[in-house]
Every structure is written in C-alpha cells, then in structure tokens.
Scaffold this active site. Structure first.
Site, PDB file in Angstrom:
ATOM      1  N   GLY B  14      -0.579  -0.491 -13.730  1.00 23.47           N
ATOM      2  CA  GLY B  14       0.807  -0.607 -14.341  1.00 23.47           C
ATOM      3  C   GLY B  14       1.397  -1.568 -13.572  1.00 23.47           C
ATOM      4  N   VAL B  15       2.795  -1.379 -13.340  1.00 18.12           N
ATOM      5  CA  VAL B  15       3.572  -2.453 -12.587  1.00 18.12           C
ATOM      6  C   VAL B  15       3.323  -2.299 -11.179  1.00 18.12           C
ATOM      7  CG1 VAL B  15       5.858  -2.737 -11.752  1.00 18.12           C
ATOM      8  CG2 VAL B  15       5.749  -2.003 -14.150  1.00 18.12           C
ATOM      9  N   ALA B  35      -6.253  -7.821   8.794  1.00 17.72           N
ATOM     10  CA  ALA B  35      -6.900  -6.677   8.504  1.00 17.72           C
ATOM     11  C   ALA B  35      -8.397  -6.673   9.378  1.00 17.72           C
ATOM     12  CB  ALA B  35      -7.429  -6.125   7.043  1.00 17.72           C
ATOM     13  N   LYS B 105       4.940  10.158  -5.183  1.00 18.68           N
ATOM     14  CA  LYS B 105       5.692  11.036  -4.360  1.00 18.68           C
ATOM     15  C   LYS B 105       5.768  12.610  -4.877  1.00 18.68           C
ATOM     16  CE  LYS B 105       9.506   9.072  -6.883  1.00 18.68           C
ATOM     17  NZ  LYS B 105       8.904   7.630  -7.445  1.00 18.68           N
ATOM     18  N   GLU B 127       2.284   5.331   2.471  1.00 17.50           N
ATOM     19  CA  GLU B 127       3.802   4.647   2.830  1.00 17.50           C
ATOM     20  C   GLU B 127       4.595   4.426   1.690  1.00 17.50           C
ATOM     21  OE1 GLU B 127       4.718   3.436   6.370  1.00 17.50           O
ATOM     22  OE2 GLU B 127       6.371   3.611   4.795  1.00 17.50           O
ATOM     23  N   GLY B 132       9.747   2.662  -1.398  1.00 22.20           N
ATOM     24  CA  GLY B 132       9.175   1.467  -1.551  1.00 22.20           C
ATOM     25  C   GLY B 132       8.549   0.722  -0.559  1.00 22.20           C
ATOM     26  N   ILE B 134      10.060  -0.244   2.413  1.00 21.58           N
ATOM     27  CA  ILE B 134      10.361   0.078   3.671  1.00 21.58           C
ATOM     28  C   ILE B 134       9.388   0.852   4.577  1.00 21.58           C
ATOM     29  CG2 ILE B 134      12.244   1.077   5.100  1.00 21.58           C
ATOM     30  CD1 ILE B 134      14.314   1.027   2.699  1.00 21.58           C
ATOM     31  N   LYS B 203      11.024  12.750  -2.105  1.00 22.97           N
ATOM     32  CA  LYS B 203      10.867  11.840  -1.007  1.00 22.97           C
ATOM     33  C   LYS B 203      11.356  12.474   0.097  1.00 22.97           C
ATOM     34  CE  LYS B 203      11.547   7.939  -4.149  1.00 22.97           C
ATOM     35  NZ  LYS B 203      12.955   7.274  -4.732  1.00 22.97           N
TER      36      LYS B 203
END
Lengths: 426, 426
Positions: B14-15, B35, B105, B127, B132, B134, B203
C-alpha cells in the site's frame, strides 16, 4: 565481545569522567540489563595524581600506559582532551585491539578519517562529541540511513545560544551577557573558542562526515562568531519575524556540500528557532523523512556521560556499525563547495553619517553587484549625526556580498565596519 | 548476515510498502554504501492482485506463503496491517529463520513480548511503528541506555495535533476542523481510532516497553480523546499561558509506572507544547541526560518507509540489539500503577444554571474531596440563563477528581457532563 563483564580503562577523570564513573555505579543493574553484561571501570589514568578526587572504587594512575597496556581492559574511554595527545591514545588503544570511545570533538575534527581507517573492525564510539546527551550521531548514522541528507541546521554551542537568548529576552548587550555567562560557568574565561564559532565548526565537521562522507578541515569552513551582534540586530529580528541563532549548517547542492557556521536569522515558525537558553538542537532534512529535529542538553557532565555510556552499551551488544556510517564508500564522492560560492539572503547593519544621499550610495553599490534589497529600516544612531541602516537582501552569493561590503566600508559616509548576518529559511 | 545482497520479502504494498520499494530503488547506491550490501525486494505479497499498481520490478503474488517460504528471502517486511494476521506472519517468518521488520503498532501493542520471545536471536525491527520517520525507538533503546527513564511525553498522533492546532489558530470548533481534516486526508472517515486516543495508546505501550520493560495491555491505559474539546478550553489555555495537546504519557514513580493518553495543558515554555500541525514529537526525560526531544513527521508513506529501511540497514550491519532494549531482564520488574491512583492537576469546564450559590456548591464538593482550587473563571454561556465555569485545581488523584466530578454532575444546577482536562508541567 560476548563476555560476562566488560572492563573499561578511563583516560581522564574530570567532569565527564567522574560522571561516567558515578553513573556506571548508580545505574549498574539497569546498564547491565541493557548491555547484557556488567560494565566495570578497571583503572583510570589522570595527569596529576595529586588532583584525584576521592571516592572512586577503582585504581587511579598517572601513567596512561598502565591503562593502555592492561590486557584485561576491553574499551579505552578517552575523556582527557587535546588533539594529538588524544589521537595518540586512540592509536595505541586500537593497536592493542581495544575498542575506543571518546567525547573529543577537536581530535575528531582533525583525525576522524585516519581513526576510521586504523580502527578496521574495532568499534569506535563518539556519540558524546556532538551535542552532549542528544543521540544525534546514532540518529544520523542509523535512524536516517535511508535518506540523502539535504541539510543539517544545528544549534550546537550552548554558550552562544545562552548569550543570544539573554540578549533577546533582556535587551542587554553582548559584553554584559558574556560576563554573566562567565559568572554562571556557561562561558569560559577565554570565551573565544565558543563565541567565535570554532567549537561549532568541530561538531559540524563530525555531523557532515556522517551525512555526506566528506573529509573537510576546520579551516575550510565558512566561520563567523557572535561577538559583533548588538541589540539593533535583535530589534530587526523582532520587527521582521525572525529568531537569531548561531547555527552550524551543512547543505548538499548537487555534488557540492556547503559547510558554514554563522549567526543566522530564522523564520519564527522554524522549530529550531524556538530552542532557547543553553539547550542544543539539530534539525536534519532527509529526502524521504523530511525534517526531523533532536533537542536536549548539549553539555554538562551527566548528559555527556549518558552519551559515552550509550556507546559502551552499543559495543557490549556486539554491534559493528561503521564508525562514520558507511560500510562501503559511495560511488561518487561529494566535494566541498568553496565558501565564496555559497548563496544566502543577508542582513546588513551599517553605521553611516546622517546626511543626504547616503542610502542612495549604498543602494547603488548593492545594485552594481546585482544584489536586490528586500527590507530597509533607517533610524537615528545613539551617536550624534549618525544613522543606522538595517537592510535585508534577497539571495546572492557570499562573494558578491563580500565585494559589496568592502565597497560600502570604503565609502566616506560609512563610519564602522558593516555587520552582516545571514538569513535562512530551512 | 554478511552477504553481498540481502533479499526482502514484502507483505503489503500500500502507501508505505510502495514507498519502501521506491526508496530502495531511488537511493540504492547510498543504502548499499550504508548497509554494506545491496538490498533488493525479491517478491511482494498483496491480498488483491487486481489492485496491484504497475511499475514495480519484482514479482507480486497474492499468496503470502510464496513469500514466507522463499528460501532466498532474508527479511520479511510486514506492512499489511491487522493484529492476529500480522502476528501470524511474524511467527511464520521467524520459524523460517528470517529477520522480521514491521510498522504494525496494533500488533505490537498486543503481541510484542510474545514476539520477542519467539524471535530469540533473530533481529526484529519496528522503528516505523511509533512516530513514523522519527528514530525514537533507536534513541530510547540505544541512545539513552545509560538512563533510568523518568518520563515520556509524546505527541504521537498527527491527526489530533492537527485538529488542536487548527482550533487554536483559527478559533473554530472541533466538528468543523474534523471535517476539514477528513477532506485533506489527515483524518479517516471513521476518525474514532485517532481522536479517541486509541492509536496513541498503542504507540505509548511500545515506548513504555523499551523504557521500562513493562508488559501492559491497551485496556489498562488511562485513555481520553479530544472529541469533547471546545473553544472555551482553548480560551482558558491562552488566558493562563498553556498549550493544549493530546499526549501519551509514561512516568515512573518508585516501582510504579503510570501510562495515560489524554488532552493535556502544558506550560507555554515547554518545548513539546510548541509542536504544531500534523507533526509528532516525543520528549524523554532521563535521570542523567535530562530532557531530550525528538521531532518530525509521524506519518506519510516516505517518512514511514525511511524508518522501515533504517531497520533493514541495521539488520544488514549484523546488529543484534535485543528487540525491546534489554539483553537480560532487570532485577526487579516494575509494575503498572492503577490509573485511579495517578495524580495530576486538573482543569474543569462545567455548564451551570446562572443563579446564586452555584459556585459555592461546586467549591464545597471539591473541598470535601480535598481538592484545592488554583484558578477560577466564570463567564455567561451562549445558552440563556447559563454560565460556564472554568476551574483549575492543584494536584490530586484521579480517583478524587472522578468522585468530585460525579457529585458535581449530579447537582441540579449542573446542566451537562463536566469536562476535565489534565494539566502537566514536564
């Protein structure tokens, strides 16, 4: 390093070193749970054994070799300062296959790439070298790894931010605030390292290496301190909706990186402009994440020690992140933009004789250089028959504004060296 | 995982999934340099193959098993959502010895500890599950490892922060701003998950696990949304120098941890109160580092994908940080404070009939509960013969304020359910 205990050799036991020892003791269980093993100071070295404070439960020597050559020591933590001396300690530690942790920004500003090369696969930690307790090194190196970094704007010198905040809030001049900051211990007796921007330059170089892999030297960074700021500049900021901050700025334009440290006007809604007092903050813009900002105490024993210990925990957890964030070098190396080619909008403060035609002379010079004026404020100076001109310009290059300023300075009506401050819209 | 190439299996496109694919392609060289190996999407699974967008250079299947059972895939990246379904995917991935990365989450709010146990030494990245782009998970887990976390204050729902900011800046009521937010795509058609605080709770639980190792459930968190906020509350905030924010709060008092999500008045100089619009920020106070704050975009495909990819890079670098930050469990487990015992200062908005003795009745009830009044503002209501009372109290427990509110609600003069908002001074 999968061990039940990790032994630390401390070099330096001043404010930060003492905090490291205190925290490792007080938060022993918590840190062991996070690291997966006990972390213990095996020995510390200081220069003047007579100055050793009491109350430490580890041996203290004035012979740094005793620490560097101790086979039981896994990590050397260097908190003694100095450039070549500290680099030498780092080299010896790595030669003995010990990990190395430091808070020494000056040493890193000069030797970070040599250090990375010497280290090979040995871990090196330097979270404490920039912005004290704020985990900005880890954020840039690990948290934002997916991003091309478009820009970094950092308030990374607490002394300067304290002085500028006081000047704004209390309307007093630079010299007076400096004296107060010295009394409170926020500024050194010789404050030039902070207020001239050199401290900022060291930290900016470290951040720029992680963001861009660029190996620049302190002398190559456009540098201007805060010593010339007056209440007139503060008034201008209030009048036109700016905050005035000393920033370290790194920006990428195409294949060029610009690095600069200077007082900067920022729009009032920019988050980093809201950071006051001795606090530090770094705003990082990535091509995907957009702006992120990191805020906290940039100095102080405990905050800096927090960062030092975070490096130790990371090493204990067997992480082998590359020191400066790149495992391989990227295809095409970025290069540093010559600072005369950097573009910005500018604010100018010019002390002139109060007589007809003065503004015209100055505006003509700016026009000749192709610099266009954005705002203009003229008001009588405290000096009799003098005026102060406050101008802001649209964007032009450093080279053009320097030419214009030289011509303006040479005008007969100009009574002092004009002051220039850059205006940024992050 | 020391390989020349790391293969990703994407579940969900999706997005966020599309952004991950786009960034891995666009920033390919940069990410490989960071990496230490190439990172390539080997295959993606989506539910409805008919909905698959075009332009991806990897195969797309509607059979998730094809991805989970592909022996060449090293990391499963779950971006499909759902609680039990996603947990199931995680279990299967780990069973096949694949690393697992998720932005989910809700799944973590329920299953994070089971997941940590099942994972063993396999890396798990999440993460992207909080705030998002941060890098707050890494900051808490790695950057602040030397600290006992005293408190966390988080603006971790962009929808609510957008609504409250608009209400403050434009003086319009909740329902109107909500409609606009829905038009702009900042709020869902059914906004309850955001505006009732549930998203925040998920969260907060993840952050609290890393800070305190505490295994609480969403239902155990004190939760209040923003649906009852009116312009009167905004006026109060302006009048008495507060910012009004929906916060997720975690605090340690002795052996107890309190967890709560509710609208909160914050002093105007608190840094986190200055965070406006859809932006997120988390303020963390550690016993050594003091306050640090992390600010950035809390949502959006590219910002969230930036966090997802930072996890992938971390895994590529062979890091084996424990998922929730503790390698061993700490000596004594902290436990959750029953929320009726949580203390706060409170603001009350009470609609009453405008007649003599009303304030006395209410003040008497507060006095009986041992609650002392700090400020009081009474003004005529828009309703005829009605008044609005705006009160703020000194600190008392949740239990006392609830008793008092029930008694006040039962008064004959009280015309509506009183509204209560907590006041915090971080």
């Amino acid at each position: 390093m999968k061990k039940k205990q990790l032994n630390i050799g401390l070099v330096g036991l001043g404010v930060v070193g003492s905090s490291v020892a205190k925290i490792l003791k007080n938060n022993q269980n918590l840190i062991a749970a996070r690291a997966g093993c006990n972390i213990v100071i095996k020995k510390a070295a200081i220069k003047n054994i007579a100055k050793a404070r009491e109350g430490f439960d580890f041996p203290i020597t004035n012979n740094v070799k005793e620490v560097l050559e101790d086979k039981d020591i896994d990590i050397i933590v260097e908190l003694a300062g100095g450039v070549e001396e500290a680099f030498n300690i780092a080299q010896q530690a790595l030669k003995k296959s010990k990990a190395f942790v430091t808070a020494n920004k000056a040493m890193l500003a000069y030797h970070r790439y040599e250090l990375e090369q010497i280290a090979g696969n040995l871990p090196i930690g330097f979270e404490a070298s920039v912005a004290g307790g704020i985990p900005i090194i880890k954020a840039l190196r690990d948290g934002l790894g997916a991003n091309h970094i478009l820009s970094i704007y950092g308030i990374i010198n607490g002394t300067c931010n304290y002085i500028l905040t006081k000047m704004k809030n209390e309307g007093v001049e630079y010299q007076e605030v400096l004296k107060e900051a010295q009394k409170l211990g926020y500024a050194e007796n010789d404050p030039s390292f902070d207020v001239e921007g050199f401290d900022c330059v060291h930290k900016l170089l470290i951040l720029a290496s992680i963001a861009y892999g660029i190996n620049a030297k302190p002398e190559e960074v456009l540098t201007q301190g805060i010593t010339e700021i007056t209440q007139e500049d503060i008034t201008f900021a209030k009048e036109f909706g700016y905050h005035l901050k000393l920033l370290g700025i790194a920006k990428k334009n195409g294949e060029e990186v610009e690095l600069r440290v200077h007082p900067t006007f920022l729009p009032q809604d920019a988050m980093i402009g809201k950071v006051d007092g001795v606090m530090n903050a770094i705003s990082v813009v990535g091509d995907n994440v957009g702006e992120t900002l990191y805020y906290g105490a940039g100095a102080g024993g405990d905050a800096t020690a927090s960062a030092v210990i975070s490096d130790i925990i990371e090493i204990a957890r067997t992480k082998s992140s590359p020191m400066l964030g790149f495992k391989n070098s990227i295809d095409k190396d970025l290069h540093l933009k010559p600072f005369l080619q950097i573009s910005s909008a500018y604010y100018l403060r010019i002390l002139v004789l109060d007589k007809p035609g003065v503004l015209a002379q100055i505006a003509t010079i700016l026009g000749e250089e192709g610099i266009s004026i954005n705002t203009c404020l003229q008001s009588p100076s405290k000096l009799k028959n003098h005026s102060t001109l406050l101008l802001s310009t649209h964007t032009c290059t450093e080279s053009k504004i320097r030419n214009a300023l030289e011509k303006i300075h040479n005008l007969e009506v100009t009574q002092d060296k004009p002051v220039m401050i850059r205006i940024e819209k992050p």
